[in-house]
Write a protein that holds these residues in place. Structure first.
Motif, PDB file in Angstrom:
ATOM      1  N   VAL A 294       0.843  -1.203   0.000  1.00 46.59           N
ATOM      2  CA  VAL A 294       0.000   0.000   0.000  1.00 46.59           C
ATOM      3  C   VAL A 294       0.875   1.250   0.000  1.00 46.59           C
ATOM      4  CG1 VAL A 294      -1.651   1.331   1.381  1.00 46.59           C
ATOM      5  CG2 VAL A 294      -1.998  -1.116   1.037  1.00 46.59           C
ATOM      6  N   THR A 295       1.972   1.248   0.734  1.00 44.67           N
ATOM      7  CA  THR A 295       2.876   2.394   0.778  1.00 44.67           C
ATOM      8  C   THR A 295       3.506   2.636  -0.589  1.00 44.67           C
ATOM      9  OG1 THR A 295       3.360   1.942   3.098  1.00 44.67           O
ATOM     10  CG2 THR A 295       4.892   3.377   1.931  1.00 44.67           C
ATOM     11  N   LEU A 296       3.953   1.583  -1.275  1.00 45.50           N
ATOM     12  CA  LEU A 296       4.534   1.733  -2.611  1.00 45.50           C
ATOM     13  C   LEU A 296       3.516   2.276  -3.610  1.00 45.50           C
ATOM     14  CD1 LEU A 296       6.812  -1.407  -3.011  1.00 45.50           C
ATOM     15  CD2 LEU A 296       7.505   0.987  -2.846  1.00 45.50           C
ATOM     16  N   ILE A 297       2.296   1.781  -3.549  1.00 43.15           N
ATOM     17  CA  ILE A 297       1.247   2.272  -4.453  1.00 43.15           C
ATOM     18  C   ILE A 297       0.945   3.739  -4.167  1.00 43.15           C
ATOM     19  CG2 ILE A 297      -1.201   2.024  -5.042  1.00 43.15           C
ATOM     20  CD1 ILE A 297      -0.837  -1.010  -4.664  1.00 43.15           C
ATOM     21  N   ALA A 298       0.885   4.105  -2.885  1.00 41.94           N
ATOM     22  CA  ALA A 298       0.615   5.495  -2.523  1.00 41.94           C
ATOM     23  C   ALA A 298       1.743   6.416  -2.988  1.00 41.94           C
ATOM     24  CB  ALA A 298       0.423   5.619  -1.011  1.00 41.94           C
ATOM     25  N   LEU A 299       3.002   6.000  -2.854  1.00 46.73           N
ATOM     26  CA  LEU A 299       4.125   6.816  -3.328  1.00 46.73           C
ATOM     27  C   LEU A 299       4.102   6.967  -4.852  1.00 46.73           C
ATOM     28  CD1 LEU A 299       7.067   5.616  -1.063  1.00 46.73           C
ATOM     29  CD2 LEU A 299       5.979   7.864  -1.085  1.00 46.73           C
ATOM     30  N   GLY A 300       3.758   5.881  -5.545  1.00 47.18           N
ATOM     31  CA  GLY A 300       3.643   5.952  -6.999  1.00 47.18           C
ATOM     32  C   GLY A 300       2.555   6.922  -7.431  1.00 47.18           C
ATOM     33  N   LEU A 301       1.402   6.875  -6.775  1.00 38.98           N
ATOM     34  CA  LEU A 301       0.318   7.808  -7.092  1.00 38.98           C
ATOM     35  C   LEU A 301       0.702   9.245  -6.753  1.00 38.98           C
ATOM     36  CD1 LEU A 301      -2.839   5.797  -5.972  1.00 38.98           C
ATOM     37  CD2 LEU A 301      -2.168   6.432  -8.300  1.00 38.98           C
ATOM     38  N   LEU A 302       1.435   9.442  -5.664  1.00 36.92           N
ATOM     39  CA  LEU A 302       1.891  10.780  -5.306  1.00 36.92           C
ATOM     40  C   LEU A 302       2.844  11.335  -6.357  1.00 36.92           C
ATOM     41  CD1 LEU A 302       2.017  13.062  -3.163  1.00 36.92           C
ATOM     42  CD2 LEU A 302       4.011  11.882  -2.232  1.00 36.92           C
ATOM     43  N   LEU A 303       3.787  10.520  -6.802  1.00 35.74           N
ATOM     44  CA  LEU A 303       4.731  10.948  -7.842  1.00 35.74           C
ATOM     45  C   LEU A 303       3.996  11.287  -9.137  1.00 35.74           C
ATOM     46  CD1 LEU A 303       7.678  11.272  -8.796  1.00 35.74           C
ATOM     47  CD2 LEU A 303       7.609   8.868  -9.461  1.00 35.74           C
ATOM     48  N   TRP A 304       3.070  10.428  -9.537  1.00 31.59           N
ATOM     49  CA  TRP A 304       2.303  10.695 -10.746  1.00 31.59           C
ATOM     50  C   TRP A 304       1.463  11.968 -10.589  1.00 31.59           C
ATOM     51  CZ3 TRP A 304      -3.030  10.860 -11.543  1.00 31.59           C
ATOM     52  CH2 TRP A 304      -3.416  11.001 -12.871  1.00 31.59           C
ATOM     53  N   GLY A 305       0.830  12.165  -9.442  1.00 28.67           N
ATOM     54  CA  GLY A 305      -0.013  13.344  -9.202  1.00 28.67           C
ATOM     55  C   GLY A 305       0.769  14.644  -9.235  1.00 28.67           C
ATOM     56  N   VAL A 306       1.950  14.655  -8.632  1.00 26.53           N
ATOM     57  CA  VAL A 306       2.777  15.868  -8.635  1.00 26.53           C
ATOM     58  C   VAL A 306       3.207  16.202 -10.060  1.00 26.53           C
ATOM     59  CG1 VAL A 306       5.014  16.797  -7.913  1.00 26.53           C
ATOM     60  CG2 VAL A 306       3.550  15.659  -6.255  1.00 26.53           C
ATOM     61  N   ASN A 307       3.634  15.209 -10.819  1.00 32.56           N
ATOM     62  CA  ASN A 307       4.017  15.444 -12.212  1.00 32.56           C
ATOM     63  C   ASN A 307       2.817  15.876 -13.050  1.00 32.56           C
ATOM     64  OD1 ASN A 307       6.807  15.015 -12.158  1.00 32.56           O
ATOM     65  ND2 ASN A 307       6.503  12.810 -12.161  1.00 32.56           N
ATOM     66  N   TYR A 308       1.658  15.329 -12.789  1.00 27.09           N
ATOM     67  CA  TYR A 308       0.448  15.713 -13.514  1.00 27.09           C
ATOM     68  C   TYR A 308       0.128  17.184 -13.264  1.00 27.09           C
ATOM     69  CZ  TYR A 308      -4.402  15.909 -14.970  1.00 27.09           C
ATOM     70  OH  TYR A 308      -5.586  16.263 -15.566  1.00 27.09           O
ATOM     71  N   LEU A 309       0.253  17.621 -12.025  1.00 25.21           N
ATOM     72  CA  LEU A 309      -0.004  19.022 -11.703  1.00 25.21           C
ATOM     73  C   LEU A 309       1.038  19.957 -12.334  1.00 25.21           C
ATOM     74  CD1 LEU A 309      -1.108  18.769  -7.983  1.00 25.21           C
ATOM     75  CD2 LEU A 309      -2.540  19.224  -9.982  1.00 25.21           C
ATOM     76  N   LYS A 310       2.240  19.462 -12.562  1.00 24.47           N
ATOM     77  CA  LYS A 310       3.277  20.247 -13.253  1.00 24.47           C
ATOM     78  C   LYS A 310       3.059  20.274 -14.761  1.00 24.47           C
ATOM     79  CE  LYS A 310       7.214  19.359 -10.220  1.00 24.47           C
ATOM     80  NZ  LYS A 310       8.544  18.743 -10.210  1.00 24.47           N
ATOM     81  N   GLY A 311       2.141  19.466 -15.261  1.00 26.13           N
ATOM     82  CA  GLY A 311       1.896  19.401 -16.692  1.00 26.13           C
ATOM     83  C   GLY A 311       2.747  18.368 -17.397  1.00 26.13           C
ATOM     84  N   ILE A 312       3.313  17.437 -16.644  1.00 31.61           N
ATOM     85  CA  ILE A 312       4.156  16.396 -17.217  1.00 31.61           C
ATOM     86  C   ILE A 312       3.365  15.093 -17.230  1.00 31.61           C
ATOM     87  CG2 ILE A 312       6.278  15.065 -16.942  1.00 31.61           C
ATOM     88  CD1 ILE A 312       7.392  17.470 -15.364  1.00 31.61           C
ATOM     89  N   ASN A 313       3.182  14.542 -18.409  1.00 30.33           N
ATOM     90  CA  ASN A 313       2.525  13.241 -18.519  1.00 30.33           C
ATOM     91  C   ASN A 313       3.623  12.193 -18.653  1.00 30.33           C
ATOM     92  OD1 ASN A 313       1.017  10.999 -19.043  1.00 30.33           O
ATOM     93  ND2 ASN A 313      -0.208  11.942 -20.661  1.00 30.33           N
ATOM     94  N   ILE A 314       3.807  11.392 -17.611  1.00 30.80           N
ATOM     95  CA  ILE A 314       4.917  10.445 -17.613  1.00 30.80           C
ATOM     96  C   ILE A 314       4.671   9.261 -18.540  1.00 30.80           C
ATOM     97  CG2 ILE A 314       5.718  11.081 -15.323  1.00 30.80           C
ATOM     98  CD1 ILE A 314       4.289   8.660 -14.194  1.00 30.80           C
ATOM     99  N   PHE A 315       3.440   9.122 -19.044  1.00 32.49           N
ATOM    100  CA  PHE A 315       3.138   8.011 -19.938  1.00 32.49           C
ATOM    101  C   PHE A 315       3.234   8.403 -21.414  1.00 32.49           C
ATOM    102  CE2 PHE A 315       0.680   7.058 -16.041  1.00 32.49           C
ATOM    103  CZ  PHE A 315       1.422   5.964 -15.647  1.00 32.49           C
ATOM    104  N   ARG A 316       3.448   9.684 -21.706  1.00 33.25           N
ATOM    105  CA  ARG A 316       3.557  10.142 -23.087  1.00 33.25           C
ATOM    106  C   ARG A 316       5.009  10.521 -23.376  1.00 33.25           C
ATOM    107  NH1 ARG A 316      -0.253  14.813 -24.721  1.00 33.25           N
ATOM    108  NH2 ARG A 316      -1.725  13.104 -24.666  1.00 33.25           N
ATOM    109  N   PRO A 317       5.603   9.899 -24.377  1.00 31.28           N
ATOM    110  CA  PRO A 317       6.999  10.238 -24.692  1.00 31.28           C
ATOM    111  C   PRO A 317       7.098  11.644 -25.285  1.00 31.28           C
ATOM    112  CG  PRO A 317       6.130   8.685 -26.300  1.00 31.28           C
ATOM    113  CD  PRO A 317       5.080   8.850 -25.244  1.00 31.28           C
ATOM    114  N   THR A 318       8.147  12.351 -24.883  1.00 30.03           N
ATOM    115  CA  THR A 318       8.334  13.719 -25.361  1.00 30.03           C
ATOM    116  C   THR A 318       9.655  13.847 -26.107  1.00 30.03           C
ATOM    117  OG1 THR A 318       9.386  14.375 -23.292  1.00 30.03           O
ATOM    118  CG2 THR A 318       7.006  14.734 -23.466  1.00 30.03           C
ATOM    119  N   ALA A 319       9.710  14.874 -26.921  1.00 31.50           N
ATOM    120  CA  ALA A 319      10.934  15.215 -27.638  1.00 31.50           C
ATOM    121  C   ALA A 319      11.395  16.572 -27.139  1.00 31.50           C
ATOM    122  CB  ALA A 319      10.675  15.253 -29.137  1.00 31.50           C
TER     123      ALA A 319
END
Length: 158
Positions: free
Chosen positions: A12-37
């Protein structure tokens, strides 16, 4: 199969940390699942441009400014790093122009003016940069004429 209580808490802790990392990047406008150039532009002056500024092409938001920094020890050259969707292909002679994003604030965004040259830029290439003075540059010649008119009217009044 039975899992221990410690394993469940760790999972549960690992899943929560993963969601936190994804959420912070999402709020910054970074989609970690979309490759960028990443592309680079060199300017002499970037006043009004901030990191996370929007990159537009034909009125559509296609990316953002990742980083702004001096080119090594040279204070006359500022390197701006752009991040865009990897699917977007930029034709040669595409120009990145700094334009004011509003009349009220002094913040600027990047506008890509598509080029018509043969070939395409590859990720990591450096684009040509330029600036658009905007409304204030068009007002300056008008101010000179108004000053001349006021001086002429003042001399006639005497």
């Amino acid at each position: 199969m039975k899992f221990s209580r410690e394993f469940k808490i760790g999972l549960v802790t690992l899943i929560a940390l993963g969601l936190l990392l994804w959420g912070v990047n999402y709020l910054k406008g970074i989609n970690i699942f979309r490759p960028t150039a990443r592309y680079y532009v060199i300017y002499n002056d970037v006043s009004g441009l901030i990191e996370s500024a929007v990159v537009y092409c034909n009125g559509m938001n296609i990316g953002k400014v990742n980083r702004i920094e001096f080119d090594g020890g040279n204070l006359d050259r500022i390197v701006v790093e752009l991040s865009m969707d990897r699917k977007i292909r930029l034709a040669r002679n595409t120009k990145a122009v700094l334009k004011s994003s509003s009349l009220i604030s002094s913040t600027k965004d990047l506008y890509l003016i598509p080029g018509e040259g043969p070939g395409q830029y590859e990720p990591g290439d450096t684009l040509a940069g330029g600036t658009d003075g905007g409304l204030l540059d068009s007002v300056d010649p008008l101010l000179v004429k108004v000053e001349q008119l006021v001086t002429t009217l003042d001399s006639l009044a005497l």
